[in-house]
Design an enzyme around this catalytic site. Structure first.
Site, PDB file in Angstrom:
ATOM      1  N   GLU A 166       0.813  -1.228   0.000  1.00 29.46           N
ATOM      2  CA  GLU A 166       0.000   0.000   0.000  1.00 29.46           C
ATOM      3  C   GLU A 166       0.844   1.275   0.000  1.00 29.46           C
ATOM      4  OE1 GLU A 166      -2.910  -0.089   3.129  1.00 29.46           O
ATOM      5  OE2 GLU A 166      -3.912  -1.851   2.317  1.00 29.46           O
ATOM      6  N   GLU A 364      -5.082  -8.840   0.920  1.00 31.42           N
ATOM      7  CA  GLU A 364      -5.694  -8.472   2.201  1.00 31.42           C
ATOM      8  C   GLU A 364      -7.173  -8.241   1.953  1.00 31.42           C
ATOM      9  OE1 GLU A 364      -4.217  -5.084   4.473  1.00 31.42           O
ATOM     10  OE2 GLU A 364      -2.141  -5.637   4.050  1.00 31.42           O
TER      11      GLU A 364
HETATM   12  C1  BGP Z   1      -4.315  -2.055   5.629  1.00 32.58           C
HETATM   13  C2  BGP Z   1      -2.886  -2.251   6.063  1.00 32.58           C
HETATM   14  C3  BGP Z   1      -2.711  -3.149   7.238  1.00 32.58           C
HETATM   15  C4  BGP Z   1      -3.852  -3.165   8.251  1.00 32.58           C
HETATM   16  C5  BGP Z   1      -5.235  -3.016   7.622  1.00 32.58           C
HETATM   17  C6  BGP Z   1      -6.357  -2.775   8.613  1.00 32.58           C
HETATM   18  O1  BGP Z   1      -4.445  -0.829   5.016  1.00 32.58           O
HETATM   19  O2  BGP Z   1      -2.075  -2.775   5.012  1.00 32.58           O
HETATM   20  O3  BGP Z   1      -1.441  -2.885   7.778  1.00 32.58           O
HETATM   21  O4  BGP Z   1      -3.622  -2.333   9.314  1.00 32.58           O
HETATM   22  O5  BGP Z   1      -5.248  -2.008   6.652  1.00 32.58           O
HETATM   23  O6  BGP Z   1      -6.522  -1.433   8.927  1.00 32.58           O
HETATM   24  P1  BGP Z   1      -6.777  -0.894  10.387  1.00 32.58           P
HETATM   25  O7  BGP Z   1      -5.821  -1.652  11.253  1.00 32.58           O
HETATM   26  O8  BGP Z   1      -6.481   0.555  10.344  1.00 32.58           O
HETATM   27  O9  BGP Z   1      -8.199  -1.156  10.717  1.00 32.58           O
END
Ligand code: BGP
Length: 459
Positions: A166, A364
């Site tokens: 990202e 993800e």
């Molecule tokens: C994505 C990232 C992760 C993770 C996920 C969940 O953008 O790659 O590292 O954190 O989001 O987001 P959050 O933890 O802010 O809810």
């Protein structure tokens, strides 16, 4: 089995170094921007829970990998911490880090789990941030050197590499909207950071190809499909520009080796084109990937601006569009993000149509839930909401594959509850619950479900 996936489909999950390793001051690790920012402002986002321990994967990787195996993982993505492998970002390799990552890689392979290794997940070594971070061209050379060392050290066993996770997020967070260190708000500097990230990416891909270690290299992008409020030309234009800024500024150089012409026009019209060097076009061409990881959580809904931007205010991407809350949209009530499962299908069909049907996977996707302990019954988190979330997304992925897209797998965010960038342990995403007091891992209902899905290669 109603939804059967192709043979050898990748089932697994993803995570990142800062979010699970802990041991932030152990094993010779240098500081990164998160260690530093937490020290400075432990209360801004983190409610006094910092990155120093997190889920302690550094000491518990064996147990975790055993649980992954039991959950049916055949693949697992984690990241190497640059500041652990090369404290300070340049110079000597930290042998304790080499040992740790060797152990993790070997343990995964022995358990039949293929390691997918990402090189950069938001975690700039602090010293390099002091020198200007991605604003400085020199940092792209240091990153290339770090990548080369990783290929040399681990490339005999690691066959799936990713340069960045990202890359748009540190740009948005650190240089536009003030939710990552260094807390700059400046579109011109943001554009330079975004550009240098892709230059660093291209240098790493070029080195990877020269290293001849074999395997594939890619990047992981959070694609947020941009949906206009209506077919009105002004809404369409607003949505197109949001797509250029947040998706195509990384997707096009990574897959096609060049930037979209209309993006360059907009940046140049507003005097914020990044500084380039001779030979960059060839370099970007050399940075074309083999494999694209797609992170998908939520769509972006956009409408034309309703008010003219303040000409004296800072120039921001939001000059071109307003965000739009679609009436009747489905929300994750426990995290505040829209849920739109068909987005996965739209992304995949776009890759098929406009990006040569590049080999891809969902790298993800997952559901964050606050105060998840309220769903514990008989010692188990009854996360039926997560099962439904994953199932509905998988249905659309299945349809995309049936319609010819080149998707090879599905990685959940994430294996066990982990520390996160702007909420510490508030949003829980894991298949396993982590007790912050004892660090004990307990499977949630979804872990049992995922195991069956992986075992049946479908559901
Ligand atoms: C994505 C990232 C992760 C993770 C996920 C969940 O953008 O790659 O590292 O954190 O989001 O987001 P959050 O933890 O802010 O809810």
């Amino acid at each position: 089995i109603q939804y059967k996936f192709p043979e050898n489909f990748w089932w697994g999950s993803a995570t990142s170094a800062t979010q699970i390793e802990g041991a932030a001051n152990v094993g010779g690790k240098g500081k990164n921007i998160w260690d530093y920012w937490y020290e400075k402002e432990p209360n801004r986002f983190f409610e006094n829970v910092g990155p120093e321990t997190t889920s302690d994967f550094y000491h518990r990787y064996k147990e975790d990998i055993r649980l992954m195996k039991e959950t049916g993982h055949n693949t697992f993505r984690f990241s190497i911490s640059w500041s652990r492998l090369i404290p300070g970002g340049r110079g000597e390799i930290n042998q304790e880090a080499v040992q740790f990552y060797n152990n993790v890689i070997d343990e995964l392979i022995q358990n039949g789990i293929e390691p997918f290794v990402n090189l950069f997940h938001f975690d700039m070594p602090l010293e390099l941030q002091y020198e200007g971070g991605w604003e400085k061209r020199e940092v792209t050379d240091l990153y290339e050197n770090y990548a080369k060392e990783a290929f040399r050290l681990f490339g005999d066993r690691v066959k799936k590499w990713f340069t960045f996770n990202e890359p748009v997020v540190p740009v948005e967070g650190g240089y536009l909207y003030d939710f990552h260190y260094p807390n700059v708000v400046d579109f011109k500097r943001a554009a330079q950071v975004a550009y240098h990230t892709m230059i660093a990416h291209a240098k790493a891909v070029r080195s990877f190809r020269q290293s001849n270690t074999g395997g594939k290299i890619g990047i992981i992008l959070n694609l947020t499909p941009s949906y206009p409020r209506s077919r009105h030309p002004a809404d369409l234009k607003a949505s197109h520009i949001a797509d250029l800024f947040f998706n195509r500024s990384f997707l096009d150089p990574a897959v096609l080796g060049e930037y979209p012409r209309d993006l360059i026009e907009i940046l140049s019209e507003h005097g914020i084109l990044p500084v380039t060097q001779p030979g960059d076009s060839e370099l970007l061409q050399a940075g074309k990937i083999d494999l694209l990881g797609v992170n998908y959580y939520q769509p972006r809904r956009v409408k034309a601006k309703e008010h003219l931007p303040n000409p004296y205010g800072p120039f921001m991407p939001d000059w071109f569009f307003d965000s739009y809350e679609m009436p009747g949209r489905k929300m994750n009530p426990y995290r505040g993000w829209e849920i739109y499962e068909k987005g996965i299908y739209d992304i995949m069909m776009n890759l098929k149509k406009n990006y040569g049907n590049i080999e891809s996977f969902i790298s993800e996707n997952g559901m964050g839930v606050q105060n998840e302990e309220r769903f514990i019954r008989d010692g188990e988190v009854q996360d039926d909401y997560r099962i439904e979330f994953v199932r509905e997304h998988l249905k659309w992925l299945h349809k995309a594959i049936a319609d010819g897209c080149n998707a090879k797998g599905y990685h959940l965010w994430t294996f066990m509850d982990n520390w996160s960038w702007t909420n510490a342990y508030k949003n829980r995403y894991g298949l396993f619950r982590v007790d912050l007091g004892t660090l004990k891992r307990t499977p949630k209902k979804s872990a049992r479900w995922m195991k069956e899905v992986a075992r049946n290669n479908g559901f």
